[in-house]
Design a protein around this motif. Structure first.
Motif, PDB file in Angstrom:
ATOM      1  N   MET A 126      81.648  21.012 -63.892  1.00 39.10           N
ATOM      2  CA  MET A 126      81.618  21.205 -62.454  1.00 39.10           C
ATOM      3  C   MET A 126      83.035  21.213 -61.947  1.00 39.10           C
ATOM      4  SD  MET A 126      79.501  18.943 -59.680  1.00 39.10           S
ATOM      5  CE  MET A 126      79.497  19.379 -57.944  1.00 39.10           C
ATOM      6  N   GLY A 127      83.476  22.271 -61.275  1.00 40.27           N
ATOM      7  CA  GLY A 127      84.857  22.419 -60.890  1.00 40.27           C
ATOM      8  C   GLY A 127      85.197  21.693 -59.617  1.00 40.27           C
ATOM      9  N   GLY A 128      86.514  21.698 -59.261  1.00 45.36           N
ATOM     10  CA  GLY A 128      86.963  21.071 -58.038  1.00 45.36           C
ATOM     11  C   GLY A 128      87.177  19.584 -58.188  1.00 45.36           C
ATOM     12  N   PRO A 129      88.017  19.033 -57.300  1.00 46.40           N
ATOM     13  CA  PRO A 129      88.274  17.596 -57.367  1.00 46.40           C
ATOM     14  C   PRO A 129      87.075  16.803 -56.882  1.00 46.40           C
ATOM     15  CG  PRO A 129      89.308  18.562 -55.429  1.00 46.40           C
ATOM     16  CD  PRO A 129      88.738  19.698 -56.214  1.00 46.40           C
ATOM     17  N   PRO A 130      86.978  15.539 -57.272  1.00 44.97           N
ATOM     18  CA  PRO A 130      85.872  14.707 -56.797  1.00 44.97           C
ATOM     19  C   PRO A 130      85.981  14.454 -55.303  1.00 44.97           C
ATOM     20  CG  PRO A 130      87.464  13.385 -57.986  1.00 44.97           C
ATOM     21  CD  PRO A 130      87.867  14.815 -58.183  1.00 44.97           C
ATOM     22  N   SER A 131      84.855  14.219 -54.686  1.00 43.31           N
ATOM     23  CA  SER A 131      84.840  13.934 -53.251  1.00 43.31           C
ATOM     24  C   SER A 131      85.411  12.544 -53.001  1.00 43.31           C
ATOM     25  CB  SER A 131      83.414  14.012 -52.710  1.00 43.31           C
ATOM     26  OG  SER A 131      82.630  12.960 -53.260  1.00 43.31           O
ATOM     27  N   ALA A 132      85.655  12.256 -51.709  1.00 40.42           N
ATOM     28  CA  ALA A 132      86.182  10.936 -51.351  1.00 40.42           C
ATOM     29  C   ALA A 132      85.202   9.837 -51.763  1.00 40.42           C
ATOM     30  CB  ALA A 132      86.465  10.882 -49.852  1.00 40.42           C
ATOM     31  N   ALA A 133      83.903  10.100 -51.580  1.00 42.08           N
ATOM     32  CA  ALA A 133      82.896   9.110 -51.952  1.00 42.08           C
ATOM     33  C   ALA A 133      82.888   8.885 -53.457  1.00 42.08           C
ATOM     34  CB  ALA A 133      81.520   9.559 -51.471  1.00 42.08           C
ATOM     35  N   GLN A 134      83.041   9.963 -54.219  1.00 45.49           N
ATOM     36  CA  GLN A 134      83.068   9.829 -55.674  1.00 45.49           C
ATOM     37  C   GLN A 134      84.318   9.088 -56.126  1.00 45.49           C
ATOM     38  OE1 GLN A 134      82.622  13.973 -56.643  1.00 45.49           O
ATOM     39  NE2 GLN A 134      80.426  13.755 -57.041  1.00 45.49           N
ATOM     40  N   ARG A 135      85.451   9.340 -55.467  1.00 51.86           N
ATOM     41  CA  ARG A 135      86.671   8.610 -55.804  1.00 51.86           C
ATOM     42  C   ARG A 135      86.502   7.113 -55.562  1.00 51.86           C
ATOM     43  NH1 ARG A 135      91.605  10.460 -56.788  1.00 51.86           N
ATOM     44  NH2 ARG A 135      91.943  12.711 -56.887  1.00 51.86           N
ATOM     45  N   ARG A 136      85.800   6.781 -54.476  1.00 52.51           N
ATOM     46  CA  ARG A 136      85.585   5.356 -54.177  1.00 52.51           C
ATOM     47  C   ARG A 136      84.748   4.701 -55.272  1.00 52.51           C
ATOM     48  NH1 ARG A 136      85.283   7.263 -48.787  1.00 52.51           N
ATOM     49  NH2 ARG A 136      83.008   7.435 -48.898  1.00 52.51           N
ATOM     50  N   LEU A 137      83.747   5.419 -55.772  1.00 50.18           N
ATOM     51  CA  LEU A 137      82.942   4.883 -56.870  1.00 50.18           C
ATOM     52  C   LEU A 137      83.794   4.669 -58.112  1.00 50.18           C
ATOM     53  CD1 LEU A 137      79.567   6.864 -56.752  1.00 50.18           C
ATOM     54  CD2 LEU A 137      79.949   4.480 -56.173  1.00 50.18           C
TER      55      LEU A 137
ATOM     56  N   GLN B 204      74.480   9.609 -57.185  1.00 49.86           N
ATOM     57  CA  GLN B 204      75.944   9.527 -57.239  1.00 49.86           C
ATOM     58  C   GLN B 204      76.443   9.448 -58.680  1.00 49.86           C
ATOM     59  OE1 GLN B 204      76.277   6.006 -54.811  1.00 49.86           O
ATOM     60  NE2 GLN B 204      77.076   7.151 -53.056  1.00 49.86           N
ATOM     61  N   LEU B 205      75.785   8.626 -59.473  1.00 50.64           N
ATOM     62  CA  LEU B 205      76.210   8.467 -60.857  1.00 50.64           C
ATOM     63  C   LEU B 205      75.966   9.733 -61.659  1.00 50.64           C
ATOM     64  CD1 LEU B 205      74.869   4.845 -61.391  1.00 50.64           C
ATOM     65  CD2 LEU B 205      77.247   5.538 -61.074  1.00 50.64           C
ATOM     66  N   ALA B 206      74.841  10.420 -61.392  1.00 50.14           N
ATOM     67  CA  ALA B 206      74.555  11.675 -62.087  1.00 50.14           C
ATOM     68  C   ALA B 206      75.611  12.726 -61.767  1.00 50.14           C
ATOM     69  CB  ALA B 206      73.164  12.179 -61.705  1.00 50.14           C
ATOM     70  N   ALA B 207      76.096  12.719 -60.515  1.00 45.59           N
ATOM     71  CA  ALA B 207      77.139  13.681 -60.131  1.00 45.59           C
ATOM     72  C   ALA B 207      78.438  13.405 -60.879  1.00 45.59           C
ATOM     73  CB  ALA B 207      77.366  13.626 -58.620  1.00 45.59           C
ATOM     74  N   LEU B 208      78.755  12.124 -61.090  1.00 49.48           N
ATOM     75  CA  LEU B 208      79.957  11.789 -61.850  1.00 49.48           C
ATOM     76  C   LEU B 208      79.813  12.198 -63.314  1.00 49.48           C
ATOM     77  CD1 LEU B 208      80.888   8.253 -60.457  1.00 49.48           C
ATOM     78  CD2 LEU B 208      81.981  10.431 -59.938  1.00 49.48           C
ATOM     79  N   VAL B 209      78.621  12.019 -63.867  1.00 56.71           N
ATOM     80  CA  VAL B 209      78.375  12.453 -65.246  1.00 56.71           C
ATOM     81  C   VAL B 209      78.564  13.955 -65.362  1.00 56.71           C
ATOM     82  CG1 VAL B 209      76.605  12.676 -67.032  1.00 56.71           C
ATOM     83  CG2 VAL B 209      76.849  10.520 -65.792  1.00 56.71           C
TER      84      VAL B 209
ATOM     85  N   GLN C 171      88.897   7.404 -65.962  1.00 54.89           N
ATOM     86  CA  GLN C 171      89.969   6.404 -65.938  1.00 54.89           C
ATOM     87  C   GLN C 171      91.235   6.991 -65.341  1.00 54.89           C
ATOM     88  OE1 GLN C 171      89.791   3.252 -66.701  1.00 54.89           O
ATOM     89  NE2 GLN C 171      88.119   2.938 -68.143  1.00 54.89           N
ATOM     90  N   ARG C 172      91.529   8.253 -65.679  1.00 56.91           N
ATOM     91  CA  ARG C 172      92.739   8.876 -65.143  1.00 56.91           C
ATOM     92  C   ARG C 172      92.645   9.066 -63.641  1.00 56.91           C
ATOM     93  NH1 ARG C 172      92.424  11.897 -70.027  1.00 56.91           N
ATOM     94  NH2 ARG C 172      91.387  13.644 -68.971  1.00 56.91           N
ATOM     95  N   ILE C 173      91.450   9.402 -63.159  1.00 58.92           N
ATOM     96  CA  ILE C 173      91.264   9.541 -61.715  1.00 58.92           C
ATOM     97  C   ILE C 173      91.535   8.208 -61.032  1.00 58.92           C
ATOM     98  CG2 ILE C 173      89.532   9.871 -59.901  1.00 58.92           C
ATOM     99  CD1 ILE C 173      90.386  12.487 -61.057  1.00 58.92           C
ATOM    100  N   ARG C 174      90.989   7.137 -61.605  1.00 59.29           N
ATOM    101  CA  ARG C 174      91.170   5.806 -61.011  1.00 59.29           C
ATOM    102  C   ARG C 174      92.633   5.406 -61.008  1.00 59.29           C
ATOM    103  NH1 ARG C 174      88.171   0.520 -63.357  1.00 59.29           N
ATOM    104  NH2 ARG C 174      89.322   1.130 -65.218  1.00 59.29           N
ATOM    105  N   GLU C 175      93.341   5.730 -62.066  1.00 64.95           N
ATOM    106  CA  GLU C 175      94.738   5.321 -62.169  1.00 64.95           C
ATOM    107  C   GLU C 175      95.684   6.346 -61.566  1.00 64.95           C
ATOM    108  OE1 GLU C 175      95.317   4.507 -66.286  1.00 64.95           O
ATOM    109  OE2 GLU C 175      93.689   3.038 -66.349  1.00 64.95           O
ATOM    110  N   LYS C 176      95.086   7.421 -60.985  1.00 65.40           N
ATOM    111  CA  LYS C 176      95.871   8.465 -60.316  1.00 65.40           C
ATOM    112  C   LYS C 176      96.921   9.067 -61.230  1.00 65.40           C
ATOM    113  CE  LYS C 176      95.230   6.632 -55.656  1.00 65.40           C
ATOM    114  NZ  LYS C 176      94.261   5.614 -56.034  1.00 65.40           N
TER     115      LYS C 176
END
Length: 206
Positions: free
Chosen positions: A1-12, A29-34, A56-61
């Motif tokens: 699935m392309g594009g960056p994660p949404s703000a809500a997904q980043r918070r998760l 929400q979890l299925a979307a992250l998968v 992990q890379r998203i979380r650590e920016k």
């Protein structure tokens, strides 16, 4: 699935457990992250979700690491030795290895009947080479590749056993100590024709 994660997904993602990478959220929400490759669903009950190295890379920016050879799950590939530049290196790789090892310990806790984390679980016994290689890399051992000597983990005809080769006796002993600490039973063997010494290692059951 392309594009960056949404703000809500980043918070998760940013709210995941700092040690295990376990996620909390709704099933949708979890299925979307998968689907984005940022999380995976544990195959055993209670089917918790955990961050992948990409998550992990998203979380650590951090910027994405160079592409690496995928594992069968398409997420992480342990370095078995001999890859020659097909996997990333540096700090990003260290974080991925650390995350993969913590995830494996969590899998042990969840799938071993007594919740023990000091011995391999069923997944490791069905993925012997990858499991042994991850234990070695997570402990800081260098895999062979790009002309640099290091360990090599290979399958053997014996059930539940891998062969681990090292460039010298000192490294071989160090690999044996690491595997023993990780819950494996290593023994030094010698190939009859070449006289090359190697470890024959099996996952400990008790």
């Amino acid at each position: 699935m392309g594009g960056p994660p949404s703000a809500a997904q980043r918070r998760l993602v940013e709210g995941a457990d700092p040690e295990t990478g376990r996620l909390r959220g709704t099933e949708a929400q979890l299925a979307a992250l998968v689907k984005r490759g940022l999380a995976f669903r544990h195959p055993r009950p209670p089917h918790d979700h955990f961050l992948t190295p990409a998550g992990q890379r998203i979380r650590e920016k951090e910027p994405p690491a160079a592409p690496e050879a995928p594992a069968s799950g398409g997420v992480f590939a342990a370095r078995v030795g001999g890859e020659n530049g097909t996997v990333a290196s540096g700090p990003a790789r260290l974080r991925e290895v650390r995350g993969a090892w913590q995830g494996l310990l969590e899998m042990r806790r969840m799938t071993n009947r007594d919740g023990a984390t000091d011995r391999p679980c069923a997944w490791e016994r069905s993925h012997l080479v990858r499991a042994a290689a991850l234990a070695l890399e997570a402990a800081g051992h260098r895999p062979e590749g790009d002309g640099i000597p290091g360990y090599r983990v290979r399958a053997t005809p014996q059930p539940e056993a891998v062969a681990v080769y090292a460039p010298d006796e000192e490294t071989l002993r160090a690999c044996a100590a690491t595997l023993e600490e990780a819950g494996w039973q290593p023994g030094v063997c010698t190939e009859p024709r070449t006289r090359v010494r190697y470890l024959l290692a099996s996952p400990r059951r008790v």
